[in-house]
Design an enzyme around this catalytic site. Structure first.
Site, PDB file in Angstrom:
ATOM      1  N   GLN A  56       0.820  -1.205   0.000  1.00 12.03           N
ATOM      2  CA  GLN A  56       0.000   0.000   0.000  1.00 12.03           C
ATOM      3  C   GLN A  56       0.860   1.263   0.000  1.00 12.03           C
ATOM      4  O   GLN A  56       2.062   1.213   0.231  1.00 12.03           O
ATOM      5  CB  GLN A  56      -0.940   0.001   1.216  1.00 12.03           C
ATOM      6  CG  GLN A  56      -0.231  -0.214   2.543  1.00 12.03           C
ATOM      7  CD  GLN A  56      -1.115  -0.810   3.625  1.00 12.03           C
ATOM      8  OE1 GLN A  56      -2.332  -0.722   3.560  1.00 12.03           O
ATOM      9  NE2 GLN A  56      -0.490  -1.410   4.623  1.00 12.03           N
ATOM     10  N   HIS A  81      -8.809   2.934  19.475  1.00  8.36           N
ATOM     11  CA  HIS A  81      -8.045   1.808  20.009  1.00  8.36           C
ATOM     12  C   HIS A  81      -8.592   1.317  21.347  1.00  8.36           C
ATOM     13  O   HIS A  81      -8.615   0.117  21.606  1.00  8.36           O
ATOM     14  CB  HIS A  81      -6.560   2.192  20.112  1.00  8.36           C
ATOM     15  CG  HIS A  81      -5.911   2.309  18.770  1.00  8.36           C
ATOM     16  ND1 HIS A  81      -5.292   3.458  18.332  1.00  8.36           N
ATOM     17  CD2 HIS A  81      -5.814   1.430  17.745  1.00  8.36           C
ATOM     18  CE1 HIS A  81      -4.834   3.268  17.097  1.00  8.36           C
ATOM     19  NE2 HIS A  81      -5.139   2.058  16.719  1.00  8.36           N
ATOM     20  N   ASP A 119       0.317  -0.241  13.566  1.00  8.81           N
ATOM     21  CA  ASP A 119       0.718   0.993  14.253  1.00  8.81           C
ATOM     22  C   ASP A 119       0.999   0.755  15.735  1.00  8.81           C
ATOM     23  O   ASP A 119       1.726   1.524  16.354  1.00  8.81           O
ATOM     24  CB  ASP A 119      -0.376   2.061  14.079  1.00  8.81           C
ATOM     25  CG  ASP A 119      -1.738   1.554  14.500  1.00  8.81           C
ATOM     26  OD1 ASP A 119      -1.989   1.443  15.725  1.00  8.81           O
ATOM     27  OD2 ASP A 119      -2.574   1.260  13.622  1.00  8.81           O
ATOM     28  N   ASP A 122       0.745  -8.175  11.249  1.00  8.22           N
ATOM     29  CA  ASP A 122       0.356  -7.225  10.202  1.00  8.22           C
ATOM     30  C   ASP A 122       1.084  -7.610   8.923  1.00  8.22           C
ATOM     31  O   ASP A 122       2.290  -7.847   8.938  1.00  8.22           O
ATOM     32  CB  ASP A 122       0.700  -5.785  10.605  1.00  8.22           C
ATOM     33  CG  ASP A 122       0.011  -4.757   9.710  1.00  8.22           C
ATOM     34  OD1 ASP A 122       0.139  -4.856   8.466  1.00  8.22           O
ATOM     35  OD2 ASP A 122      -0.666  -3.864  10.250  1.00  8.22           O
ATOM     36  N   GLY A 161      -2.209 -12.363   7.915  1.00 11.00           N
ATOM     37  CA  GLY A 161      -3.060 -12.807   9.009  1.00 11.00           C
ATOM     38  C   GLY A 161      -3.849 -14.064   8.661  1.00 11.00           C
ATOM     39  O   GLY A 161      -4.040 -14.940   9.514  1.00 11.00           O
ATOM     40  N   ASP A 176      -7.897  -5.491  13.361  1.00 14.71           N
ATOM     41  CA  ASP A 176      -7.695  -4.037  13.329  1.00 14.71           C
ATOM     42  C   ASP A 176      -7.171  -3.702  11.932  1.00 14.71           C
ATOM     43  O   ASP A 176      -6.024  -3.360  11.743  1.00 14.71           O
ATOM     44  CB  ASP A 176      -6.673  -3.678  14.411  1.00 14.71           C
ATOM     45  CG  ASP A 176      -6.407  -2.180  14.478  1.00 14.71           C
ATOM     46  OD1 ASP A 176      -7.138  -1.414  13.828  1.00 14.71           O
ATOM     47  OD2 ASP A 176      -5.445  -1.797  15.167  1.00 14.71           O
ATOM     48  N   SER A 177      -8.075  -3.813  10.973  1.00 12.53           N
ATOM     49  CA  SER A 177      -7.649  -3.757   9.573  1.00 12.53           C
ATOM     50  C   SER A 177      -7.963  -2.414   8.944  1.00 12.53           C
ATOM     51  O   SER A 177      -8.690  -1.591   9.496  1.00 12.53           O
ATOM     52  CB  SER A 177      -8.372  -4.844   8.792  1.00 12.53           C
ATOM     53  OG  SER A 177      -9.756  -4.557   8.760  1.00 12.53           O
ATOM     54  N   THR A 178      -7.406  -2.206   7.760  1.00 12.71           N
ATOM     55  CA  THR A 178      -7.825  -1.094   6.914  1.00 12.71           C
ATOM     56  C   THR A 178      -9.207  -1.413   6.348  1.00 12.71           C
ATOM     57  O   THR A 178      -9.783  -2.459   6.642  1.00 12.71           O
ATOM     58  CB  THR A 178      -6.811  -0.942   5.763  1.00 12.71           C
ATOM     59  OG1 THR A 178      -6.662  -2.220   5.128  1.00 12.71           O
ATOM     60  CG2 THR A 178      -5.458  -0.498   6.286  1.00 12.71           C
ATOM     61  N   ASP A 179      -9.731  -0.498   5.532  1.00 14.02           N
ATOM     62  CA  ASP A 179     -11.026  -0.750   4.907  1.00 14.02           C
ATOM     63  C   ASP A 179     -10.982  -2.060   4.113  1.00 14.02           C
ATOM     64  O   ASP A 179      -9.920  -2.469   3.645  1.00 14.02           O
ATOM     65  CB  ASP A 179     -11.395   0.410   3.966  1.00 14.02           C
ATOM     66  CG  ASP A 179     -11.555   1.722   4.731  1.00 14.02           C
ATOM     67  OD1 ASP A 179     -11.776   1.668   5.955  1.00 14.02           O
ATOM     68  OD2 ASP A 179     -11.464   2.787   4.116  1.00 14.02           O
TER      69      ASP A 179
END
Lengths: 280, 280
Positions: free
Chosen positions: B33, B64, B88, B108, B140, B157-160
């Site tokens: 990305q 969080h 992060d 991640d 994952g 806890d992912s991105t879109d």
């Protein structure tokens, strides 16, 4: 980005919001403010005053239901209601759902907003013709000083506390509101976002706590108001307000007993907010 | 508008969000990305992946804390925790506040995000060096297929759900999550905004309801995520989740018992959401 856009820059907000506009339906200056009716494919028609979105057809019910029904359900038998601002009619529509209401006075300083709502927002202005409604284009502060009516509920449904709504934030005005409320009266006002307008919320809460025994804060998340975590300040002479004091007997799209209870800020956040200890 | 700006256009959002940028601290493409670290005077440093804000220093704790602590407090004694995504480190930081935790695996896919967080977000990546943490840059989905560890809590806890996070939304993956959870296990995932991403929420909830007896939805209002009314889906094998099952013994800035309870969507909204009867 193709085509027309509307750029909203709240002076207190660190985010600028942009909406695509498919049609400009109305744009005129009244004696008090710049009035636009814009159309967006997702949100439908949007009422914009002085370049700030006041409501969209898509999501106005969140705001109007919360502004009206938390106070209305905290009162056991609200019969007389005063709405200051709210010339679009959305708050009046919600208030008049309550059969107990015998008189609802709507006082908006800008008669043009009332006219524009009649023309472009029939789903909001539908209650102007209700027999119990008195829609009066005049200064709310003047009405508070002069009216002989005593109200069970007073609702301030104003624009941001700059421009025409400025005279509605003084100690004198709030003392006047207390004066026109019955002994069981409840007072509610939109007080902006807890993210970006916190000083304003604290200022209002402090002013009210000098006047009322019961003062609290609740909220609803709104996508179309800057900061989104939108607050309402509520003050009460007698009734506790954090739970409904009677059963819901009206149709709503969002508000219910559980929403009422969950929408109040937590004790911890309220305490930190009022002692300037919120670290965000 | 003067100077640099960052324009965020979520493909599902009818609002475009613009932030003033005082400094571009980092901009590189990883194998997965586009990664930027931008600075805004109000929000501080912001992590941006594929042009979508993932977090800001100012308000990351809302997200969080809610992602971690609702699940962590619904479990009586969480000892093993798996975080997928979250490079992060913010979720790991919250998880490791719990003294009961003996092992927290963070998986991640993008090792570059982990490196960038170490360099630019020390307040988030501070827990990478905790002895209980295993930080592994890998897929994952692969970990879920191959790990022998059994977890009390699994957190996505992912991105879109486009781009690298797409493989985390399949029936096969969720069955795998169920498989690596202990008999008392709890599973939680960020599931976007109830305003603009509702189809996604319903899809996830339906998939989970085929696998878990207890499935629910809670939210937090966030100014920096498109749609703002941000949801988390939660599934549980044994524990009820809408109230904490143990006392809070950690420091938090937002989460507490009252927030936990109030953050769940109401029964009425949940029923309407899942039967496609929400009229908004």
């Amino acid at each position: 980005m193709d085509g027309s856009i509307f750029i909203e820059q709240d002076p207190f907000a660190p985010i600028t919001y942009i909406y695509k506009i498919s049609e400009i339906l109305y744009h005129q200056k009244s004696d008090y403010q710049d009035i636009q009716v814009l159309k967006n494919d997702y949100f439908g028609k949007m009422l914009v005053l002085d370049n700030v979105i006041q409501l969209t057809e898509k999501d106005e019910f969140f705001y109007h239901e919360m502004l009206a029904h938390v106070a209305m359900h905290a009162h056991e038998n609200p019969q007389t209601v005063l709405i200051i601002g709210g010339g679009d009619g959305g708050t009046l529509r919600e208030v008049l759902k309550h059969k107990s209401v015998k008189q609802a006075d709507l006082i908006d300083i800008d008669g043009k907003v009332i006219e524009v709502s009649k023309q472009f927002f029939p789903s909001l202005s539908c209650s102007f013709s209700d027999k119990r409604a008195n829609v009066m284009p005049m200064d709310g502060a003047k009405h508070i000083r002069e009216t002989k009516t005593r109200y069970d509920i007073v609702i301030i449904d104003s624009t941001d506390p700059v421009g025409p709504a400025k005279s509605l934030c003084t100690d004198e005005f709030y003392a006047g509101v207390k004066n026109v409320l019955n002994d069981t009266g409840i007072f509610v006002e939109q007080t902006e976002s807890i993210h970006f307008h916190r000083d304003f919320i604290v200022e209002i809460q402090e002013k009210w706590r000098k006047l009322f025994n019961i003062v609290n804060l609740f909220y609803v998340p709104l996508a179309t108001y800057a900061g989104n975590w939108w607050t309402f300040s509520i003050a009460s002479k007698k009734y506790q307000v954090t739970r409904p004091n009677r059963k819901k007997e009206i149709d709503t799209r969002f508000y219910d007993e559980q929403v009422h209870v969950n929408s109040f800020v937590t004790d911890a956040i309220y305490q930190k907010l009022m002692t300037n200890k919120l670290d965000w």
